[in-house]
Every structure is written in C-alpha cells, then in structure tokens.
Write an enzyme that holds these catalytic residues in place. Sequence first.
Site, PDB file in Angstrom:
ATOM      1  N   LYS A  51       0.832  -1.205   0.000  1.00  0.00           N
ATOM      2  CA  LYS A  51       0.000   0.000   0.000  1.00  0.00           C
ATOM      3  C   LYS A  51       0.864   1.251   0.000  1.00  0.00           C
ATOM      4  O   LYS A  51       0.579   2.219  -0.720  1.00  0.00           O
ATOM      5  CB  LYS A  51      -0.935  -0.019   1.204  1.00  0.00           C
ATOM      6  CG  LYS A  51      -2.034  -1.082   1.100  1.00  0.00           C
ATOM      7  CD  LYS A  51      -2.732  -1.325   2.425  1.00  0.00           C
ATOM      8  CE  LYS A  51      -3.732  -2.462   2.313  1.00  0.00           C
ATOM      9  NZ  LYS A  51      -4.307  -2.868   3.609  1.00  0.00           N
ATOM     10  N   GLN A  95      -4.669  -1.856   9.915  1.00  0.00           N
ATOM     11  CA  GLN A  95      -4.493  -3.148   9.250  1.00  0.00           C
ATOM     12  C   GLN A  95      -5.000  -4.277  10.140  1.00  0.00           C
ATOM     13  O   GLN A  95      -4.626  -4.395  11.298  1.00  0.00           O
ATOM     14  CB  GLN A  95      -3.006  -3.363   8.915  1.00  0.00           C
ATOM     15  CG  GLN A  95      -2.720  -4.659   8.184  1.00  0.00           C
ATOM     16  CD  GLN A  95      -3.319  -4.685   6.785  1.00  0.00           C
ATOM     17  OE1 GLN A  95      -3.264  -3.714   6.046  1.00  0.00           O
ATOM     18  NE2 GLN A  95      -3.923  -5.814   6.435  1.00  0.00           N
ATOM     19  N   ASP A 118     -11.349   2.748   4.945  1.00  0.00           N
ATOM     20  CA  ASP A 118     -11.739   1.347   4.755  1.00  0.00           C
ATOM     21  C   ASP A 118     -13.241   1.154   4.968  1.00  0.00           C
ATOM     22  O   ASP A 118     -13.739   0.043   4.902  1.00  0.00           O
ATOM     23  CB  ASP A 118     -10.949   0.429   5.695  1.00  0.00           C
ATOM     24  CG  ASP A 118     -10.651  -0.918   5.048  1.00  0.00           C
ATOM     25  OD1 ASP A 118     -10.882  -1.060   3.841  1.00  0.00           O
ATOM     26  OD2 ASP A 118     -10.190  -1.833   5.761  1.00  0.00           O
TER      27      ASP A 118
END
Length: 281
Positions: A51, A95, A118
């Site tokens: 990422k 994460q 997200d």
Amino acid sequence: MKLIDGRRISKEIMGEVKAGVGKLNARDIHPLLATVLVGENPASVLYVEMKSKTCVEAGIKSKNHHLPFDVSEEELLDLINRLNNNPAVHGILVQLPLPEGIDVNRVFRAINPGKDVDGLSPVNLGNLMLGDESMVSCTPKGIIRMLEYEGVKLEGVEVVVVSHSILIGKPLTLLLLNRNSTVTVCHVHTRDLAEHTRRAEVLIAAAGVPHLIKKDMVTEDAVVVDVGTNRVDGKLVGDVDFEAVKDRASLITPVPGGVGPMTIAMLLENTVSAAERLGSK
C-alpha cells in the site's frame, strides 16, 4: 471463458487517482494516508508495504505507524485519536487482523468517519445501508467496480456471496442490494452450500478456504469472482478451484491478479475522496 484482469482495470483507476492528486496539489492539498500496523504478521507487513509503495506511485503521502504486538487497546485508541485530530492526515487505515484482546469494533468506532478510508466505522456502514456510497470498504467496492467495468448486469440477477464478514460479505451484500440484485449470503453454517452456489448467475467467493468452490458447484456461464488469498505449499491460491471452474464460467477472476489490485486502487481512491472533502471544509 474470459479473465477479469484486475491489474489492468486498477491501472486505469490509478491513472484517475493520480490526476485527482494533481488537482488537489494545485490547491495546496496533499493527500496523506496513515496506516496502523500492530505486530509482525507477515501478510499484514507485506500488505502495508504494498500500500505504501502504491501510494508513492500515485503521489499520495504515506505514513506507517508500526506498534508492537503487545500494545494496549488504550494506546492504540490514543494513536487513532491523534491521527483524527491531525489536519495533515486525510485517511486512516488500521491493518487487520488485530491481536486478541483488542476490541476491533471499538477501534472501528474510534476512527473519524471522514478519514475512515476502509469504510468500516458504524457511520459509514450505516450510510451504506441508506444508499450513501461515499466511503465504502475497499474490497467490496473494488468487486463492484470490476463487475461494472466488465458490463456485468447486476439488476435482478441472482448473486450468491460466500462470506458474511464485516470486511467483505456484509458491505458487499449492501452494495449489491443498492443495485437491485437478488442476493443470497452463505457462510460456515450454511447447509448444502452447492445447492445455493449452483443458482448463482454471479458467484462471489470470499470464505478463506482454498479451492472451496468446485466445478459441480458452478452453473454454466456464471460470472465467478474469487476473493480468496490462501497460501498452499508456498503458492497463492483462491477459494475457487480455478483450473476446474474456468471453462464453466463466462467471466472469472484469477488469483493473484484479480480482486487484490482493485482493493488497493479503491483504498487510494477513497483517500483522495477524503482529502477532497476534508480539504474543502
């Protein structure tokens, strides 16, 4: 059978993202994505590195906050609060998975919805239920974009989703319902999975079980999306038995090179969108 090339589609999207970053830079807005990694999970470390690398390629600033495995929940929440209050940060990504003992839902609730790239905060999930797709979970969003790019009809179509997770199955189901699909959601407690999958005109597998979907579980000319990323004997394989299923499907995603690149492209697109909204305030 035709392959759905996630790498090619994501490359086009990344071009649009890069152009969006350029327009923001011209207004002195410099999108910054803050990632939070807890522990040393090899897959998580790799994902964060990927990422960060893609951010650089798109002109997005990236800052990783790497915390030890034994970090307390309060310390993690304190970091999120500081990122929420930092005007230079436009996107926050924690994460997953997180270590046992940390309340994942509490972490999701702590992230500023405007920076929740997200799409997992209660506010953004609730907005999705209302039909507001301004900040949607990256993998489900990528799947929909991929299908729409390929011209796959979703309205009125029988879609079977093999996942009911908060990361993929639940938001994906809402996205499909927003497009008037007829959706069946299957999971670990589903009786006779094949009975459901054989009805699917579009079958999306995200169970995390290698080669779960066999040839006899797929109807002729179905569109098959494989979200699984499983390591078997050092090789990355999906939830679909690709070699057996590929000649039965009209469209199918490979693993790797299918959904994965789309997930990262959607993350960066969400970051640019967040920077646009926050920078305009």
